[in-house]
Design a protein around this motif. Sequence first.
Motif, PDB file in Angstrom:
ATOM      1  N   ILE A   8       0.844  -1.204   0.000  1.00 45.25           N
ATOM      2  CA  ILE A   8       0.000   0.000   0.000  1.00 45.25           C
ATOM      3  C   ILE A   8       0.875   1.247   0.000  1.00 45.25           C
ATOM      4  N   HIS A   9       1.924   1.222   0.798  1.00 42.46           N
ATOM      5  CA  HIS A   9       2.848   2.361   0.859  1.00 42.46           C
ATOM      6  C   HIS A   9       3.472   2.613  -0.511  1.00 42.46           C
ATOM      7  N   ASP A  10       3.917   1.548  -1.181  1.00 42.46           N
ATOM      8  CA  ASP A  10       4.494   1.693  -2.512  1.00 42.46           C
ATOM      9  C   ASP A  10       3.484   2.274  -3.490  1.00 42.46           C
ATOM     10  N   LEU A  11       2.249   1.826  -3.402  1.00 46.41           N
ATOM     11  CA  LEU A  11       1.224   2.323  -4.322  1.00 46.41           C
ATOM     12  C   LEU A  11       0.875   3.781  -4.055  1.00 46.41           C
ATOM     13  N   LYS A  12       0.928   4.199  -2.808  1.00 49.36           N
ATOM     14  CA  LYS A  12       0.612   5.587  -2.473  1.00 49.36           C
ATOM     15  C   LYS A  12       1.731   6.539  -2.895  1.00 49.36           C
ATOM     16  N   ILE A  13       2.963   6.100  -2.779  1.00 50.94           N
ATOM     17  CA  ILE A  13       4.097   6.999  -3.002  1.00 50.94           C
ATOM     18  C   ILE A  13       4.449   7.154  -4.480  1.00 50.94           C
ATOM     19  N   GLY A  14       4.643   6.065  -5.155  1.00 50.09           N
ATOM     20  CA  GLY A  14       5.184   6.192  -6.503  1.00 50.09           C
ATOM     21  C   GLY A  14       4.279   5.642  -7.580  1.00 50.09           C
ATOM     22  N   LEU A  15       4.405   6.249  -8.737  1.00 47.32           N
ATOM     23  CA  LEU A  15       3.672   5.763  -9.894  1.00 47.32           C
ATOM     24  C   LEU A  15       4.347   4.539 -10.492  1.00 47.32           C
ATOM     25  N   GLU A  16       5.610   4.332 -10.145  1.00 46.04           N
ATOM     26  CA  GLU A  16       6.335   3.181 -10.694  1.00 46.04           C
ATOM     27  C   GLU A  16       5.697   1.866 -10.257  1.00 46.04           C
ATOM     28  N   ALA A  17       5.281   1.800  -9.025  1.00 44.21           N
ATOM     29  CA  ALA A  17       4.651   0.568  -8.536  1.00 44.21           C
ATOM     30  C   ALA A  17       3.316   0.338  -9.238  1.00 44.21           C
ATOM     31  N   ILE A  18       2.576   1.410  -9.457  1.00 44.60           N
ATOM     32  CA  ILE A  18       1.297   1.278 -10.154  1.00 44.60           C
ATOM     33  C   ILE A  18       1.531   0.832 -11.586  1.00 44.60           C
ATOM     34  N   GLU A  19       2.526   1.431 -12.224  1.00 39.50           N
ATOM     35  CA  GLU A  19       2.848   1.056 -13.599  1.00 39.50           C
ATOM     36  C   GLU A  19       3.295  -0.403 -13.680  1.00 39.50           C
ATOM     37  N   GLU A  20       4.106  -0.816 -12.733  1.00 37.28           N
ATOM     38  CA  GLU A  20       4.567  -2.203 -12.714  1.00 37.28           C
ATOM     39  C   GLU A  20       3.404  -3.179 -12.556  1.00 37.28           C
ATOM     40  N   ARG A  21       2.482  -2.857 -11.670  1.00 38.08           N
ATOM     41  CA  ARG A  21       1.304  -3.713 -11.490  1.00 38.08           C
ATOM     42  C   ARG A  21       0.455  -3.758 -12.746  1.00 38.08           C
ATOM     43  N   ALA A  22       0.274  -2.606 -13.380  1.00 39.65           N
ATOM     44  CA  ALA A  22      -0.531  -2.559 -14.597  1.00 39.65           C
ATOM     45  C   ALA A  22       0.105  -3.395 -15.701  1.00 39.65           C
ATOM     46  N   ARG A  23       1.415  -3.355 -15.799  1.00 41.87           N
ATOM     47  CA  ARG A  23       2.100  -4.143 -16.827  1.00 41.87           C
ATOM     48  C   ARG A  23       2.027  -5.643 -16.527  1.00 41.87           C
ATOM     49  N   ASN A  24       2.319  -6.020 -15.295  1.00 41.56           N
ATOM     50  CA  ASN A  24       2.401  -7.445 -14.955  1.00 41.56           C
ATOM     51  C   ASN A  24       1.035  -8.100 -14.831  1.00 41.56           C
ATOM     52  N   GLU A  25       0.119  -7.462 -14.143  1.00 48.21           N
ATOM     53  CA  GLU A  25      -1.158  -8.100 -13.843  1.00 48.21           C
ATOM     54  C   GLU A  25      -2.208  -7.867 -14.912  1.00 48.21           C
ATOM     55  N   LEU A  26      -2.190  -6.697 -15.555  1.00 51.39           N
ATOM     56  CA  LEU A  26      -3.231  -6.369 -16.519  1.00 51.39           C
ATOM     57  C   LEU A  26      -2.748  -6.406 -17.963  1.00 51.39           C
ATOM     58  N   GLY A  27      -1.438  -6.474 -18.155  1.00 54.25           N
ATOM     59  CA  GLY A  27      -0.885  -6.534 -19.502  1.00 54.25           C
ATOM     60  C   GLY A  27      -0.991  -5.226 -20.257  1.00 54.25           C
ATOM     61  N   LEU A  28      -1.007  -4.123 -19.553  1.00 53.57           N
ATOM     62  CA  LEU A  28      -1.141  -2.816 -20.187  1.00 53.57           C
ATOM     63  C   LEU A  28       0.208  -2.318 -20.692  1.00 53.57           C
ATOM     64  N   ILE A  29       0.158  -1.479 -21.741  1.00 50.25           N
ATOM     65  CA  ILE A  29       1.361  -0.855 -22.274  1.00 50.25           C
ATOM     66  C   ILE A  29       1.099   0.642 -22.411  1.00 50.25           C
ATOM     67  N   LYS A  30       2.175   1.419 -22.522  1.00 49.08           N
ATOM     68  CA  LYS A  30       2.055   2.866 -22.665  1.00 49.08           C
ATOM     69  C   LYS A  30       1.682   3.212 -24.104  1.00 49.08           C
ATOM     70  N   GLN A  31       1.223   4.437 -24.262  1.00 48.22           N
ATOM     71  CA  GLN A  31       0.894   4.928 -25.589  1.00 48.22           C
ATOM     72  C   GLN A  31       2.183   5.039 -26.405  1.00 48.22           C
ATOM     73  N   ASP A  32       2.103   4.698 -27.681  1.00 53.42           N
ATOM     74  CA  ASP A  32       3.247   4.694 -28.600  1.00 53.42           C
ATOM     75  C   ASP A  32       4.315   3.697 -28.180  1.00 53.42           C
ATOM     76  N   GLU A  33       3.924   2.660 -27.507  1.00 59.07           N
ATOM     77  CA  GLU A  33       4.848   1.613 -27.077  1.00 59.07           C
ATOM     78  C   GLU A  33       4.440   0.332 -27.786  1.00 59.07           C
ATOM     79  N   THR A  34       5.401  -0.453 -28.197  1.00 60.57           N
ATOM     80  CA  THR A  34       5.119  -1.706 -28.886  1.00 60.57           C
ATOM     81  C   THR A  34       5.442  -2.859 -27.949  1.00 60.57           C
ATOM     82  N   PHE A  35       4.516  -3.782 -27.897  1.00 65.45           N
ATOM     83  CA  PHE A  35       4.680  -4.935 -27.011  1.00 65.45           C
ATOM     84  C   PHE A  35       5.171  -6.120 -27.837  1.00 65.45           C
TER      85      PHE A  35
END
Length: 94
Positions: free
Chosen positions: A57-84
């Motif tokens: 929870i602390h990691d999720l509150k402080i940084g966007l990096e943890a949120i981005e990591e979760r989105a990539r690993n668990e949801l399979g999301l990618i950034k705009q203009d990024e190729t998977f």
Amino acid sequence: MKWLTAILLILLCSLQYRLWFGKNSILDYRQMKQEVDQQILQNANMKQRNSLLKADIHDLKIGLEAIEERARNELGLIKQDETFYRILPSEQNY
């Protein structure tokens, strides 16, 4: 004198019976102690789990990096203009 001895012996036996087999006996004490030991172990596991969740929870509150990591690993999301790219291991026939 024999009556007094017999009465005291019966009293002693009844007290011993209650000590070993009655309500709140030694057997009940041992069972309760075992349950308490199991609960202590369970509480320790829950404390460890809670501390991991708090850190998450602390990691999720402080940084966007943890949120981005979760989105990539668990949801399979990618950034705009990024190729998977997914690289699959080659199949080898034995």
